[in-house]
Design a protein around this motif. Structure first.
Motif, PDB file in Angstrom:
ATOM      1  N   UNK A  62       0.836  -1.208   0.000  1.00 39.98           N
ATOM      2  CA  UNK A  62       0.000   0.000   0.000  1.00 39.98           C
ATOM      3  C   UNK A  62       0.867   1.254   0.000  1.00 39.98           C
ATOM      4  N   UNK A  63       1.938   1.236   0.802  1.00 42.42           N
ATOM      5  CA  UNK A  63       2.849   2.381   0.842  1.00 42.42           C
ATOM      6  C   UNK A  63       3.483   2.614  -0.529  1.00 42.42           C
ATOM      7  N   UNK A  64       3.871   1.520  -1.189  1.00 41.22           N
ATOM      8  CA  UNK A  64       4.480   1.648  -2.519  1.00 41.22           C
ATOM      9  C   UNK A  64       3.476   2.225  -3.516  1.00 41.22           C
ATOM     10  N   UNK A  65       2.229   1.758  -3.454  1.00 40.39           N
ATOM     11  CA  UNK A  65       1.193   2.286  -4.350  1.00 40.39           C
ATOM     12  C   UNK A  65       0.932   3.763  -4.068  1.00 40.39           C
ATOM     13  N   UNK A  66       0.860   4.102  -2.784  1.00 40.88           N
ATOM     14  CA  UNK A  66       0.645   5.507  -2.418  1.00 40.88           C
ATOM     15  C   UNK A  66       1.795   6.378  -2.929  1.00 40.88           C
ATOM     16  N   UNK A  67       3.014   5.858  -2.807  1.00 40.89           N
ATOM     17  CA  UNK A  67       4.181   6.605  -3.275  1.00 40.89           C
ATOM     18  C   UNK A  67       4.125   6.791  -4.793  1.00 40.89           C
ATOM     19  N   UNK A  68       3.762   5.723  -5.519  1.00 36.85           N
ATOM     20  CA  UNK A  68       3.657   5.826  -6.977  1.00 36.85           C
ATOM     21  C   UNK A  68       2.603   6.858  -7.367  1.00 36.85           C
ATOM     22  N   UNK A  69       1.463   6.852  -6.658  1.00 34.49           N
ATOM     23  CA  UNK A  69       0.409   7.836  -6.942  1.00 34.49           C
ATOM     24  C   UNK A  69       0.908   9.246  -6.665  1.00 34.49           C
ATOM     25  N   UNK A  71       4.030  10.325  -6.703  1.00 36.79           N
ATOM     26  CA  UNK A  71       5.003  10.704  -7.727  1.00 36.79           C
ATOM     27  C   UNK A  71       4.291  11.066  -9.025  1.00 36.79           C
ATOM     28  N   UNK A  72       3.283  10.282  -9.404  1.00 37.93           N
ATOM     29  CA  UNK A  72       2.529  10.570 -10.631  1.00 37.93           C
ATOM     30  C   UNK A  72       1.821  11.917 -10.517  1.00 37.93           C
ATOM     31  N   UNK A  73       1.245  12.200  -9.352  1.00 43.49           N
ATOM     32  CA  UNK A  73       0.558  13.477  -9.154  1.00 43.49           C
ATOM     33  C   UNK A  73       1.553  14.636  -9.221  1.00 43.49           C
ATOM     34  N   UNK A  74       2.730  14.441  -8.611  1.00 37.21           N
ATOM     35  CA  UNK A  74       3.756  15.489  -8.668  1.00 37.21           C
ATOM     36  C   UNK A  74       4.211  15.728 -10.107  1.00 37.21           C
ATOM     37  N   UNK A  75       4.334  14.642 -10.877  1.00 40.23           N
ATOM     38  CA  UNK A  75       4.715  14.784 -12.289  1.00 40.23           C
ATOM     39  C   UNK A  75       3.640  15.541 -13.061  1.00 40.23           C
ATOM     40  N   UNK A  76       2.351  15.208 -12.798  1.00 38.04           N
ATOM     41  CA  UNK A  76       1.259  15.920 -13.469  1.00 38.04           C
ATOM     42  C   UNK A  76       1.278  17.406 -13.102  1.00 38.04           C
TER      43      UNK A  76
END
Length: 121
Positions: A62-69, A71-76
């Motif tokens: 869950x932590x890894x998924x939250x981190x990926x989300x 990072x994706x939001x920061x990229x957007x």
């Protein structure tokens, strides 16, 4: 009388053997229960450790998924900012170009007006 004494000794010996056998069964029963209880406790601990391990694994996922989300939001957000900044710069360049052309045109207008005035004079 010796015969009776021998028979009594034999009976006493049989009673002693029976008592020792009862004590041995009682000891083995208690020892068996203690071993079974210990095995059940170890099995329970193993199940609990396994469950905790899965909980930690799932929490990590869950932590890894939250981190990926994140990072994706920061990229957007970064792309949106760069797009907006690029648009602002392009608009500014267009405005400056237009003002430059307008100023150049005005300069030619004044030059031509000056030349006409000079010819008329």
């Amino acid at each position: 009388e010796l015969k009776w004494a021998g028979e009594r000794d034999a009976e006493d010996y049989k009673r002693q053997l029976a008592e020792e056998e009862r004590e041995d069964f009682a000891f083995r029963n208690v020892e068996g229960r203690r071993i079974r209880d210990r095995e059940m406790e170890m099995k329970h601990n193993d199940h609990q450790d396994e469950h905790e391990s899965y909980e930690l694994k799932w929490a990590g996922e869950r932590d890894a998924e939250d981190y990926k989300k994140q990072v994706a939001e920061e990229e957007r957000d970064d792309l949106a900012f760069r797009n907006e900044e690029g648009r602002r710069i392009r608009d500014l360049e267009t405005k400056m170009k237009y003002e430059g052309q307008s100023s150049e045109h005005e300069s030619y207008e004044l030059k031509w007006a000056g030349e006409r005035d000079a010819e008329e004079y």
